[in-house]
Design an enzyme around this catalytic site. Structure first.
Site, PDB file in Angstrom:
ATOM      1  N   GLU A 154       0.835  -1.198   0.000  1.00  0.00           N
ATOM      2  CA  GLU A 154       0.000   0.000   0.000  1.00  0.00           C
ATOM      3  C   GLU A 154       0.872   1.251   0.000  1.00  0.00           C
ATOM      4  O   GLU A 154       0.609   2.193  -0.762  1.00  0.00           O
ATOM      5  CB  GLU A 154      -0.927   0.015   1.217  1.00  0.00           C
ATOM      6  CG  GLU A 154      -1.814   1.244   1.268  1.00  0.00           C
ATOM      7  CD  GLU A 154      -2.427   1.508   2.630  1.00  0.00           C
ATOM      8  OE1 GLU A 154      -3.515   2.102   2.683  1.00  0.00           O
ATOM      9  OE2 GLU A 154      -1.806   1.134   3.653  1.00  0.00           O
ATOM     10  N   TRP A 204      -8.427  -0.817   0.265  1.00  0.00           N
ATOM     11  CA  TRP A 204      -9.254   0.294  -0.199  1.00  0.00           C
ATOM     12  C   TRP A 204     -10.497  -0.150  -0.968  1.00  0.00           C
ATOM     13  O   TRP A 204     -11.281   0.698  -1.409  1.00  0.00           O
ATOM     14  CB  TRP A 204      -8.419   1.217  -1.086  1.00  0.00           C
ATOM     15  CG  TRP A 204      -7.455   2.066  -0.309  1.00  0.00           C
ATOM     16  CD1 TRP A 204      -6.160   1.775  -0.005  1.00  0.00           C
ATOM     17  CD2 TRP A 204      -7.728   3.341   0.283  1.00  0.00           C
ATOM     18  NE1 TRP A 204      -5.605   2.788   0.741  1.00  0.00           N
ATOM     19  CE2 TRP A 204      -6.550   3.763   0.917  1.00  0.00           C
ATOM     20  CE3 TRP A 204      -8.862   4.158   0.319  1.00  0.00           C
ATOM     21  CZ2 TRP A 204      -6.464   4.980   1.596  1.00  0.00           C
ATOM     22  CZ3 TRP A 204      -8.776   5.378   0.977  1.00  0.00           C
ATOM     23  CH2 TRP A 204      -7.592   5.767   1.612  1.00  0.00           C
ATOM     24  N   TYR A 250      -4.161  10.149  -0.764  1.00  0.00           N
ATOM     25  CA  TYR A 250      -2.779  10.294  -0.316  1.00  0.00           C
ATOM     26  C   TYR A 250      -1.737  10.509  -1.413  1.00  0.00           C
ATOM     27  O   TYR A 250      -1.073  11.536  -1.463  1.00  0.00           O
ATOM     28  CB  TYR A 250      -2.377   9.054   0.495  1.00  0.00           C
ATOM     29  CG  TYR A 250      -3.138   8.889   1.773  1.00  0.00           C
ATOM     30  CD1 TYR A 250      -2.758   9.564   2.931  1.00  0.00           C
ATOM     31  CD2 TYR A 250      -4.248   8.051   1.836  1.00  0.00           C
ATOM     32  CE1 TYR A 250      -3.463   9.403   4.118  1.00  0.00           C
ATOM     33  CE2 TYR A 250      -4.956   7.886   3.013  1.00  0.00           C
ATOM     34  CZ  TYR A 250      -4.563   8.565   4.154  1.00  0.00           C
ATOM     35  OH  TYR A 250      -5.268   8.417   5.316  1.00  0.00           O
ATOM     36  N   CYS A 258      -6.303  10.294   6.836  1.00  0.00           N
ATOM     37  CA  CYS A 258      -6.246  10.117   8.290  1.00  0.00           C
ATOM     38  C   CYS A 258      -4.819  10.364   8.775  1.00  0.00           C
ATOM     39  O   CYS A 258      -4.589  11.216   9.621  1.00  0.00           O
ATOM     40  CB  CYS A 258      -6.723   8.722   8.676  1.00  0.00           C
ATOM     41  SG  CYS A 258      -8.462   8.417   8.275  1.00  0.00           S
ATOM     42  N   ARG A 278      -5.095  12.574  12.214  1.00  0.00           N
ATOM     43  CA  ARG A 278      -6.278  13.296  12.703  1.00  0.00           C
ATOM     44  C   ARG A 278      -7.341  12.338  13.229  1.00  0.00           C
ATOM     45  O   ARG A 278      -8.103  12.649  14.145  1.00  0.00           O
ATOM     46  CB  ARG A 278      -6.884  14.139  11.580  1.00  0.00           C
ATOM     47  CG  ARG A 278      -7.444  13.285  10.455  1.00  0.00           C
ATOM     48  CD  ARG A 278      -8.428  13.988   9.560  1.00  0.00           C
ATOM     49  NE  ARG A 278      -8.940  13.058   8.574  1.00  0.00           N
ATOM     50  CZ  ARG A 278     -10.085  12.389   8.674  1.00  0.00           C
ATOM     51  NH1 ARG A 278     -10.862  12.557   9.723  1.00  0.00           N
ATOM     52  NH2 ARG A 278     -10.466  11.544   7.735  1.00  0.00           N
ATOM     53  N   ASP A 298      -8.253   4.602  13.766  1.00  0.00           N
ATOM     54  CA  ASP A 298      -8.871   3.337  14.152  1.00  0.00           C
ATOM     55  C   ASP A 298      -7.759   2.492  14.778  1.00  0.00           C
ATOM     56  O   ASP A 298      -6.928   1.922  14.082  1.00  0.00           O
ATOM     57  CB  ASP A 298      -9.452   2.673  12.896  1.00  0.00           C
ATOM     58  CG  ASP A 298      -9.975   1.263  13.129  1.00  0.00           C
ATOM     59  OD1 ASP A 298      -9.794   0.721  14.239  1.00  0.00           O
ATOM     60  OD2 ASP A 298     -10.565   0.700  12.188  1.00  0.00           O
TER      61      ASP A 298
END
Length: 319
Positions: free
Chosen positions: A74, A96, A138, A200, A221, A224
């Site tokens: 990833e 994703w 990203y 995130c 920010r 999980d």
């Protein structure tokens, strides 16, 4: 779910107790909230973990298996600037897939199974182009942050090539190591509404010490803790190691900071099981090849040793 049966364990030297103690703190005393997904979370605001990368050490959890090759694939995909899941699916990486799948089911009415959707993404280029794109997530921001320039009175046009933050970072680390501007940022306010999921792990800042040790501070920010954070820690450590190699520096410290740091309410079984375990190993990683560029790494370049985690623990992803 009651948590009285979870043992309270003092924090010895093993780094992973930081993670487990954060998990326990959230589950036992976090603020219970309704979130965007509708699942609900227990959350704390503001958290910190620190990990020393010396000696090849990598922050891979031992209290459950972290599929580090998936996380590495990833991260390498991010560095290509690609935003379509087709290449990930081709490699068997489904991190994703749920977001495009959810959109396809809603808009088409087709209750297709995830495996069939992923297979079609790989085999059908037109289908992938229509349904597999995530928007400017990203990698797009990291290597092609859009830049606009004047195009006549009151008009602007987007340049064909935006800012490559990662390439600029490498040059900055090599030629101006004392800078306080070694930053890669993913939070492009103007494009958030076009992203399948706003970033995130949004801000990476790097620091070169007097001893030529490269450290990374990652600000996240939204986190999980059960499913995302193990991948995020590995990804940030991997990024730091690649940059250190490219810039002739030694890996230093990884500092992780979380904003809304949470556990989903439907992750209770995983949380209870993981908190009952004791850290059992510390993994190390060697980069066996130095490519010409930070963009030239392949999955075969990374070798992990000493990783003998306990059994896999699973929980549903909240989309």
């Amino acid at each position: 779910m009651a948590t009285a049966s979870i043992p309270s364990v003092p924090a010895p030297d093993h780094w992973e107790w930081q993670y487990l103690n954060l998990m326990r703190r959230i589950w036992e005393s976090g603020d219970e909230r309704i979130d965007r997904t509708g699942v609900g979370t227990r959350s704390v605001f503001g958290a910190e973990l620190r990990f020393d990368l010396a000696g090849g050490a990598m922050p891979l959890l031992s209290t459950k298996r972290v599929y580090w090759k998936t996380a590495a694939r990833e991260f390498l995909w991010f560095l290509t600037g690609d935003t379509n899941i087709r290449e990930l699916c081709r490699q068997g990486v489904e991190i994703w897939t749920d977001w495009p799948l959810d959109r396809y089911r809603r808009e088409s009415g087709d209750p297709i199974e995830r495996a069939d959707f992923s297979k079609r993404i790989v085999e059908d280029a037109a289908f992938a182009a229509q349904w597999g794109d995530l928007g400017p997530v990203y990698g797009k921001q990291w290597v092609d942050w859009p830049v606009y320039e004047p195009a006549g009175e009151g008009l602007f046009r987007q340049r064909a090539q935006g800012v490559n933050q990662v390439a600029d970072l490498v040059q900055s680390l090599r030629h101006n190591p004392g800078s306080r501007r070694h930053i890669v940022e993913g939070w492009n306010v103007a494009e958030l509404d076009r992203m399948a999921l706003p970033p995130c792990h949004k801000t990476y800042q790097f620091h070169v010490s007097a001893g030529n040790r490269l450290s990374c501070l990652l600000y996240q920010r939204s986190c999980d803790v059960a499913l995302g954070l193990p991948f995020n820690l590995f990804g940030a450590a991997l990024f730091t190691r690649m940059l250190a190699q490219q810039c002739d520096l030694e890996p230093g410290e990884l500092v992780w900071m979380g904003g809304d740091t949470h556990l989903y309410l439907n992750h209770g079984e995983l949380v209870e099981a993981q908190l009952a375990r004791v850290p059992s190993c510390t993994a190390t990683m060697e980069i066996v090849r130095r490519p010409d560029s930070v963009f030239g790494y392949r999955i075969e370049d990374f070798e992990v040793s000493g990783y003998a985690p306990q059994a896999h623990l699973s929980a549903p992803v909240a989309v």
